[in-house]
Design a protein around this motif. Structure first.
Motif, PDB file in Angstrom:
ATOM      1  N   ILE A 278      -7.627  20.811  44.832  1.00 41.44           N
ATOM      2  CA  ILE A 278      -7.900  21.214  46.218  1.00 41.44           C
ATOM      3  C   ILE A 278      -6.644  21.817  46.836  1.00 41.44           C
ATOM      4  O   ILE A 278      -6.711  22.821  47.557  1.00 41.44           O
ATOM      5  CB  ILE A 278      -8.402  20.012  47.045  1.00 41.44           C
ATOM      6  N   ALA A 279      -5.497  21.215  46.544  1.00 39.98           N
ATOM      7  CA  ALA A 279      -4.233  21.757  47.060  1.00 39.98           C
ATOM      8  C   ALA A 279      -4.012  23.176  46.544  1.00 39.98           C
ATOM      9  O   ALA A 279      -3.623  24.075  47.300  1.00 39.98           O
ATOM     10  CB  ALA A 279      -3.076  20.849  46.659  1.00 39.98           C
ATOM     11  N   GLU A 280      -4.290  23.365  45.276  1.00 39.39           N
ATOM     12  CA  GLU A 280      -4.091  24.699  44.689  1.00 39.39           C
ATOM     13  C   GLU A 280      -5.053  25.714  45.306  1.00 39.39           C
ATOM     14  O   GLU A 280      -4.655  26.827  45.678  1.00 39.39           O
ATOM     15  CB  GLU A 280      -4.299  24.635  43.178  1.00 39.39           C
ATOM     16  N   ALA A 281      -6.317  25.319  45.458  1.00 38.10           N
ATOM     17  CA  ALA A 281      -7.327  26.241  45.989  1.00 38.10           C
ATOM     18  C   ALA A 281      -7.054  26.603  47.448  1.00 38.10           C
ATOM     19  O   ALA A 281      -7.369  27.715  47.882  1.00 38.10           O
ATOM     20  CB  ALA A 281      -8.718  25.628  45.860  1.00 38.10           C
ATOM     21  N   SER A 282      -6.465  25.667  48.211  1.00 41.20           N
ATOM     22  CA  SER A 282      -6.212  25.910  49.636  1.00 41.20           C
ATOM     23  C   SER A 282      -4.770  26.344  49.901  1.00 41.20           C
ATOM     24  O   SER A 282      -4.339  26.402  51.058  1.00 41.20           O
ATOM     25  CB  SER A 282      -6.520  24.651  50.448  1.00 41.20           C
ATOM     26  N   LYS A 283      -4.026  26.629  48.832  1.00 39.01           N
ATOM     27  CA  LYS A 283      -2.609  27.008  48.940  1.00 39.01           C
ATOM     28  C   LYS A 283      -1.798  25.932  49.663  1.00 39.01           C
ATOM     29  O   LYS A 283      -0.896  26.214  50.445  1.00 39.01           O
ATOM     30  CB  LYS A 283      -2.454  28.362  49.642  1.00 39.01           C
ATOM     31  N   GLY A 284      -2.169  24.677  49.399  1.00 41.33           N
ATOM     32  CA  GLY A 284      -1.406  23.548  49.915  1.00 41.33           C
ATOM     33  C   GLY A 284      -1.773  23.093  51.303  1.00 41.33           C
ATOM     34  O   GLY A 284      -1.231  22.105  51.800  1.00 41.33           O
ATOM     35  N   VAL A 285      -2.711  23.774  51.951  1.00 44.18           N
ATOM     36  CA  VAL A 285      -3.098  23.373  53.303  1.00 44.18           C
ATOM     37  C   VAL A 285      -3.830  22.035  53.253  1.00 44.18           C
ATOM     38  O   VAL A 285      -3.564  21.131  54.047  1.00 44.18           O
ATOM     39  CB  VAL A 285      -3.977  24.461  53.968  1.00 44.18           C
TER      40      VAL A 285
END
Length: 377
Positions: free
Chosen positions: A97-104
């Motif tokens: 999830i972090a990767e998909a949201s660019k850490g957001v």
């Protein structure tokens, strides 16, 4: 009518759902993974009370505690090792999830020792130690928004470490927190950090505001002093306070100062609604979810609130930005009744910190007893 579940509708409206709970049992059983898959959970927050409840149950922690006892670890080391392991494992779970949201999103928060809340240098050192030990890019280090914590927030961000600022109750303190964040990002830029990799949320507490103010309103009503006015204001202060915090967020992150940092790659510090479990059964159990929907916020929920939201929350889009005048009117009316905002928020910060220190001390006692038992076995 939408085919989406209420939690999916919340996500679509710009609200990131985080779970306000973590335990090794959740990680090992797959229940946390299930919440990710079924109820749109995209992050986790922890605090001393959550760890105290999880670890005092023993169970999945017994093997690690026995190993620590064999190493003759002291209790402070044991708690540090146990909590950081849970957070690191949760970070791994949320890594996609972090990767998909660019850490957001995909973030997992761990709080500095609450006994250091009034110690600026101690908090900075602890934040860096926790960050290094967890060793995951999607960890958030939680720092309480005490006056002493403001400089610690700045310096931790300046070191390139993502921060969850916690225990915010007042609008004045929230402005100070945003300033501390901006100072930290400015320093991080000077220090050569990639600003796009530094994330932050500001945890604004909601239900506790109503609990304290309602108590005062009830006392007024029982005296017969403007009882109709007092009763009419119950259950309104928490939401009003949070909505006005979002107004501050919009103002501060629309400023020229912010635009310069955004152009350099910085990401805004998102408001996070915390303490969103309803304490008064007279109120709807999704009150602090459905009434605080706005773009680019986080709502961290205890599982009971998450389940209620998934089951029957009615999500109608943005329920914040059209209500600023109404929210100011609520706070002004409370002041007019003699319910003083500054007194309330100061008390809530004091009680919130005391609660976390108490939980931390209980956690240390529980782990010490378990270490002693393991050594005797």
């Amino acid at each position: 009518m939408s085919d989406l579940t209420p939690t999916a509708q919340l996500s679509a409206a710009g609200v990131s759902i985080w779970l306000d709970d973590l335990s090794r049992e959740r990680l090992n059983s797959g229940s946390l993974q299930k919440l990710i898959e079924e109820k749109n959970v995209v992050g986790v927050t922890t605090n001393p009370s959550i760890f105290q409840a999880a670890i005092s149950n023993g169970g999945p922690y017994s093997e690690q505690v026995s190993e620590l006892a064999r190493r003759d670890a002291d209790v402070e080391t044991a708690v540090f090792e146990i909590t950081t392991q849970d957070v690191a494992n949760a970070c791994d779970l949320f890594a996609p999830i972090a990767e998909a949201s660019k850490g957001v999103d995909g973030r997992v928060s761990i709080e500095v020792d609450p006994r250091k809340a009034w110690d600026t240098e101690g908090t900075i050192a602890e934040a860096k130690r926790l960050h290094e030990k967890v060793g995951k890019s999607n960890v958030h280090i939680k720092i309480p928004a005490t006056l002493e914590g403001l400089e610690a927030i700045t310096e931790t961000l300046a070191a390139g470490i993502s921060v969850n600022v916690t225990l915010i109750f007042s609008l004045e303190r929230y402005r100070a927190v945003i300033n501390a964040f901006l100072l930290g990002i400015e320093k991080a830029k000077e220090n050569g950090h990639d600003l796009s990799q530094i994330h932050s949320v500001a945890s604004f507490f909601v239900s506790r505001v109503d609990t304290e103010i309602d108590k005062r309103l009830t006392a007024l009503a029982e005296k017969g002093e403007r009882s109709d006015e007092a009763n009419a204001l119950k259950g309104k202060a928490g939401v009003a306070n949070a909505r006005l915090a979002y107004q501050i967020y919009q103002e501060q992150f629309g400023s020229e100062r912010w635009k310069l940092l955004a152009e350099a790659g910085a990401l805004p510090q998102r408001p996070l609604w915390a303490s969103t479990g309803v304490k008064d059964p007279a109120y709807p159990d999704t009150l602090y979810v459905t009434e605080l929907v706005a773009p680019n916020v986080v709502n961290t929920m205890p599982e009971k609130t998450l389940d209620a939201t998934f089951d029957h929350a009615v999500v109608t889009g943005d329920t914040v930005t059209a209500h600023y005048d109404e929210s100011n009117a609520v706070l002004n009316a409370l002041e007019g009744l003699g319910v003083h905002y500054d007194d309330v928020v100061a008390l809530l910060e004091k009680e919130g910190l005391e609660k976390f220190v108490t939980s931390w001390n209980e956690l240390l006692e529980d782990v010490q007893q378990t270490l002693n038992s393991a050594k005797e076995a």
